[in-house]
Scaffold this active site. Structure first.
Site, PDB file in Angstrom:
ATOM      1  N   TYR A   2       4.329  -8.690  22.723  1.00 10.06           N
ATOM      2  CA  TYR A   2       3.605  -8.134  23.864  1.00 10.06           C
ATOM      3  C   TYR A   2       4.536  -7.188  24.602  1.00 10.06           C
ATOM      4  CZ  TYR A   2       1.090  -7.965  28.358  1.00 10.06           C
ATOM      5  OH  TYR A   2       0.438  -7.556  29.494  1.00 10.06           O
ATOM      6  N   ASP A  60      12.534  -4.384  23.741  1.00 11.02           N
ATOM      7  CA  ASP A  60      11.819  -4.783  24.947  1.00 11.02           C
ATOM      8  C   ASP A  60      12.458  -6.087  25.415  1.00 11.02           C
ATOM      9  OD1 ASP A  60      10.194  -5.756  26.887  1.00 11.02           O
ATOM     10  OD2 ASP A  60       8.314  -5.427  25.815  1.00 11.02           O
ATOM     11  N   LYS A  84      10.928  -8.529  34.868  1.00 16.80           N
ATOM     12  CA  LYS A  84      11.085  -9.949  35.199  1.00 16.80           C
ATOM     13  C   LYS A  84      12.392 -10.248  35.963  1.00 16.80           C
ATOM     14  CE  LYS A  84       7.422 -11.229  32.209  1.00 16.80           C
ATOM     15  NZ  LYS A  84       6.980 -10.841  30.902  1.00 16.80           N
TER      16      LYS A  84
HETATM   17  C1  LIG Z   1       5.964  -9.582  30.707  1.00 16.22           C
HETATM   18  C2  LIG Z   1       6.299  -8.636  29.626  1.00 16.22           C
HETATM   19  C3  LIG Z   1       6.001  -7.261  29.710  1.00 16.22           C
HETATM   20  C4  LIG Z   1       5.160  -6.697  30.814  1.00 16.22           C
HETATM   21  O1  LIG Z   1       5.767  -6.779  32.065  1.00 16.22           O
HETATM   22  P1  LIG Z   1       4.831  -6.730  33.372  1.00 16.22           P
HETATM   23  O2  LIG Z   1       5.822  -6.729  34.491  1.00 16.22           O
HETATM   24  O3  LIG Z   1       3.941  -7.914  33.310  1.00 16.22           O
HETATM   25  O4  LIG Z   1       4.066  -5.443  33.300  1.00 16.22           O
HETATM   26  C5  LIG Z   1       6.469  -6.420  28.731  1.00 16.22           C
HETATM   27  N1  LIG Z   1       7.190  -6.897  27.695  1.00 16.22           N
HETATM   28  C6  LIG Z   1       7.489  -8.197  27.574  1.00 16.22           C
HETATM   29  C7  LIG Z   1       8.331  -8.656  26.427  1.00 16.22           C
HETATM   30  C8  LIG Z   1       7.031  -9.116  28.519  1.00 16.22           C
HETATM   31  O5  LIG Z   1       7.283 -10.414  28.358  1.00 16.22           O
END
Ligand SMILES: *Cc1c(COP(=O)(O)O)cnc(C)c1O
Length: 431
Positions: free
Chosen positions: A144, A239, A267
């Site tokens: 994701y 990511d 995060k």
């Molecule tokens: C949570 C998450 C996102 C998205 O971040 P948001 O602040 O919710 O937009 C993107 N990549 C990864 C791996 C994530 O866990």
């Protein structure tokens, strides 16, 4: 358990907010219950509006690595706040956080702050496309990367939890530029990347997948991703929205010793306030406006409160022994958990853990990719989730998410959670 206040709020919320929630996974649909509304949180504990207290393993889906309301972070926010909350002009705190990020992450030479992980990933692929003058993005099934159009192809997190393969509203013209292939499969990876007709700009990956539940990359897979992208002039994007500052101060790239070309953060970097970031090699980052032609902007980017919370958080994480302590705690907890699973549900669970992120799958086979994750028994997870909640343990409301260990969880909190897990596993086993 009396949840009257949560239920009343949920009813009212549904009247004004789609589904009553501002992010779909919070609705708890896949675990068969209604959301609890939170009153407050402190340390390892969350308290709902009906006064029930829970040991928290969601940690706001990752950010709260220090637990809730850590004094150093709260003080920093309070001190910064009195000077104003947003200027739309540069402030020194932005440099402080940028310097910390550049010093912490081995591959990052320059960094741009945004306000969410989604913004970070969508900006990073725009930059990769602008830099390579190619169009196609390769991602992995079950990873994701936020909710931007290009990523809603076989995506993880709430997209799997709700059983949505893609999303209406995302044009085919956009999706045709995204290729999603299996995680941990070197053969398919090599075949895809070597296909010159594909015009691949970048490969984006979670260096430890956290959004199909925790799935660890095999060393061969990691090596192949790095070697092939380097050979073929494809930008490799890690990511690290979850793994950044989670697996080590230098994220997964330091943990595995593999440097990507670009890194996305989110995060933890905001210490509980809305921050995202993307960074990497100067040569690539200098293509962003105003130095270069790739446009990306943000009214609240580099927001002083968010920067202050980020700086204070990273300073805590940088203290000697922080990650060693977290690893020891997580390893001990995982070992106990595995012991309970073997005792009560032999052959019926698989625990995946990397550092302080883990998922106990109700699956009998190893979980190494999206396909094997999908074999997990989500109905059983739902029962376990509700049983644990009723006993004061707050797990993620989906089988396909990570449980996070935080610095605030004490041995007593973890023993409490294990005792409740034993009770729940016994019930699942019919004992
Ligand atoms: C949570 C998450 C996102 C998205 O971040 P948001 O602040 O919710 O937009 C993107 N990549 C990864 C791996 C994530 O866990």
């Amino acid at each position: 358990m009396n949840n009257d206040k949560s239920q009343a709020l949920f009813k009212k919320a549904q009247q004004y907010i789609p589904g009553g929630v501002n992010s779909p996974v919070r609705a708890c649909k896949s675990v068969g219950c209604d959301p609890l509304f939170v009153q407050k949180a402190n340390g390892a504990r969350v308290v709902d509006v009906d006064g029930h207290e829970y040991v928290d393993f969601v940690c706001s889906w990752g950010p709260m690595i220090l637990g809730h309301t850590p004094p150093a972070v709260m003080d920093a926010i309070r001190e910064t706040m009195v000077n104003g909350t947003s200027f739309g002009a540069p402030c020194a705190l932005e440099i402080d956080l940028a310097e910390l990020v550049v010093n912490a992450l081995p591959s990052v030479e320059k960094v741009r702050f945004v306000s969410s992980g989604t913004e970070a990933t969508m900006s990073a692929i725009r930059l990769a496309r602008g830099y390579t003058k190619r169009n196609v993005v390769v991602k992995f099934d079950g990873c994701y990367h936020g909710h931007a159009d290009s990523f809603l192809v076989k995506a993880g997190s709430g997209v799997i939890t709700l059983g949505i393969p893609g999303s209406p509203g995302v044009p085919d013209d956009i999706v045709k530029n995204t290729i999603s292939i299996p995680y941990n499969n070197v053969e398919v990876l090599e075949k895809t990347l070597r296909n010159e007709s594909l015009d691949i700009a970048c490969v984006i990956m979670e260096p430890v997948a956290g959004n199909m539940g925790v799935v660890q990359p095999s060393p061969e897979f990691m090596q192949a991703v790095r070697a092939l992208t380097a050979e073929l002039g494809i930008v490799l994007i890690f990511d690290e929205v979850i793994t950044g500052f989670r697996l080590s101060l230098g994220g997964a790239q330091q943990y595995f010793g593999i440097n990507p070309d670009l890194t996305c953060l989110g995060k933890i970097i905001g210490g509980g306030l809305p921050v995202g970031a993307y960074g990497g090699k100067k040569e690539i980052m200098d293509n962003i406006a105003p130095d270069g032609p790739v446009y990306q902007a943000g009214t609240l980017s580099g927001n002083p409160l968010a920067m202050a919370a980020g700086v204070a958080t990273i300073n805590e994480l940088a203290k000697p022994g922080f990650y060693e302590g977290l690893e020891a705690k997580a390893a001990g907890f995982a070992a106990e958990l595995t012991g309970l699973a073997e005792r009560y549900l032999p052959g019926q669970t698989t625990l995946n853990r990397v550092g302080s992120m883990m998922t106990a799958f109700f699956a009998s086979e190893p979980v190494v990719d999206f396909e094997s994750a999908m074999k997990a028994d989500t109905v059983r997870y739902g029962t376990h989730f509700r049983q644990m909640l009723s006993q004061g343990v707050w797990l993620a409301p989906s089988q396909f998410e990570a449980a996070f260990i935080s610095a605030a969880q004490t041995d007593a909190d973890l023993s409490f959670a294990l005792e409740k897990t034993e009770w729940s596993f016994k019930k699942l086993a019919g004992k």
